[in-house]
Design a protein around this motif. Sequence first.
Motif, PDB file in Angstrom:
ATOM      1  N   ILE A 261       0.854  -1.181   0.000  1.00  0.00           N
ATOM      2  CA  ILE A 261       0.000   0.000   0.000  1.00  0.00           C
ATOM      3  C   ILE A 261       0.895   1.238   0.000  1.00  0.00           C
ATOM      4  O   ILE A 261       1.780   1.372   0.867  1.00  0.00           O
ATOM      5  N   LYS A 262       0.669   2.073  -0.963  1.00  0.00           N
ATOM      6  CA  LYS A 262       1.536   3.241  -1.170  1.00  0.00           C
ATOM      7  C   LYS A 262       1.704   4.079   0.103  1.00  0.00           C
ATOM      8  O   LYS A 262       0.725   4.520   0.702  1.00  0.00           O
ATOM      9  N   GLU A 292      -6.881  -1.642  -5.900  1.00  0.00           N
ATOM     10  CA  GLU A 292      -7.584  -0.493  -5.304  1.00  0.00           C
ATOM     11  C   GLU A 292      -9.097  -0.712  -5.306  1.00  0.00           C
ATOM     12  O   GLU A 292      -9.664  -1.161  -6.284  1.00  0.00           O
ATOM     13  N   LYS A 294     -12.781   1.091  -4.588  1.00  0.00           N
ATOM     14  CA  LYS A 294     -13.201   2.503  -4.618  1.00  0.00           C
ATOM     15  C   LYS A 294     -13.689   3.046  -3.270  1.00  0.00           C
ATOM     16  O   LYS A 294     -13.527   4.221  -2.979  1.00  0.00           O
ATOM     17  N   LYS A 297      -9.552   4.141   1.066  1.00  0.00           N
ATOM     18  CA  LYS A 297      -8.676   5.262   0.750  1.00  0.00           C
ATOM     19  C   LYS A 297      -7.282   4.820   0.273  1.00  0.00           C
ATOM     20  O   LYS A 297      -6.522   5.622  -0.235  1.00  0.00           O
ATOM     21  N   LYS A 299      -4.018   3.345  -1.667  1.00  0.00           N
ATOM     22  CA  LYS A 299      -3.560   3.296  -3.063  1.00  0.00           C
ATOM     23  C   LYS A 299      -2.494   2.212  -3.226  1.00  0.00           C
ATOM     24  O   LYS A 299      -1.786   1.872  -2.271  1.00  0.00           O
ATOM     25  N   THR A 302       3.922   1.742  -6.257  1.00  0.00           N
ATOM     26  CA  THR A 302       4.468   1.758  -7.621  1.00  0.00           C
ATOM     27  C   THR A 302       5.291   0.485  -7.828  1.00  0.00           C
ATOM     28  O   THR A 302       5.709  -0.158  -6.865  1.00  0.00           O
TER      29      THR A 302
END
Length: 348
Positions: A261-262, A292, A294, A297, A299, A302
């Motif tokens: 998770i970013k 992800e 919707k 929260k 993201k 990468t």
Amino acid sequence: MDKKIDLRNKTVKELEELSVSLGEKKFRGKQIFSWVYKGTSDIDNMNNLPKKFKDDLKRVSYLKNMDILKVLESKIDGTKKYLFTLKDGNIIESVLMKYRHGNTVCVSTQVGCRMGCGFCASTIDGVVRNLTSGEIIGQVLTIQKDIGERISNVVLMGSGEPLDNYDEVIKFLGIINHPLGLNISMRNITISTCGIVPKILDLANMNLQITLAISLHAPSNELRNQTMPINKVYNIDELLKTCRYYTEKTNRRITFEYALIKGFNDQPSHAYELSKKLQKMLCHVNLIPLNEVKERKFKASTDKSAKEFQSILKKRGIEATIRRELGSDIDAACGQLRKNYIDRINQK
Ligand code: SAH
């Protein structure tokens, strides 16, 4: 509700008892069992049973328990997502993944889920009910029939927490593994859990040769508490101690699932912390870029941070792979398809 017996819910022993209770010989139980897993959906087609017995059986039992509501096929990788309607109208989802080593079905074990993980779509509306072993098997059988090819691997990674429905899941394993059942080897079955420690202990003591996957998703209690409420009941150290016990008992390598998770759990410091926690364990880490959802929260990381994370683990002697996301064009994240479908109906 219909009180008839779902034949897919029954072990050989239970079908033998049923046969005897209907005035037939015990061996009829095995015959029924074997028809069920040949994919027969009509009791009348069980050719080696006497007509009167078939009639008696129809009076007390049934075979069909789910309908295909919808199938979505990924244009990217051929992954198929199935939505099924159960006898009571509830909807569940399963996924078929075609790998070189065989066809794998990912089954749901509950309608919804009550574990409350912060990134997961299955749990948003809580749990509705447990699935029966017959309904878990039905997913595999129906997909096998639909594609006309054998299913060789099963993962319990769909909606629901398998160890929160322990008895039905164990029954399911026995049936699916039976030579007259689907004859799927225990080694080709993976159970994924968010970490219900007492049930992992029970499973370890059964010494099955299944693969245990642990949804870890964080290297510390501080982070894990924020996304996985179960961690407040059984913390990481307790969980990892139990995993060590599992390996001691079964000699099986544990898979740790880690959704990246970013900015939350994907930094180099997290990789170092994780590698420390997993030192000397017989294990493998599956890094999964977050799918992800919707309503959530979080993201996805990468590719660059995923690769860096992996390389830190590897350098420190922990096996780690980055798992390709399958079916990204068909809502393949856990519980997404069912939720989107139900939400759409409710909007109408
Ligand atoms: N309840 C079980 C099995 C179901 S979920 C468990 O927790 O393991 C199957 C896997 O998908 C788990 O590792 C779960 O944490 C993960 N998962 C759920 N939502 C996800 C998402 N949005 N992205 C990536 N993985 C997710």
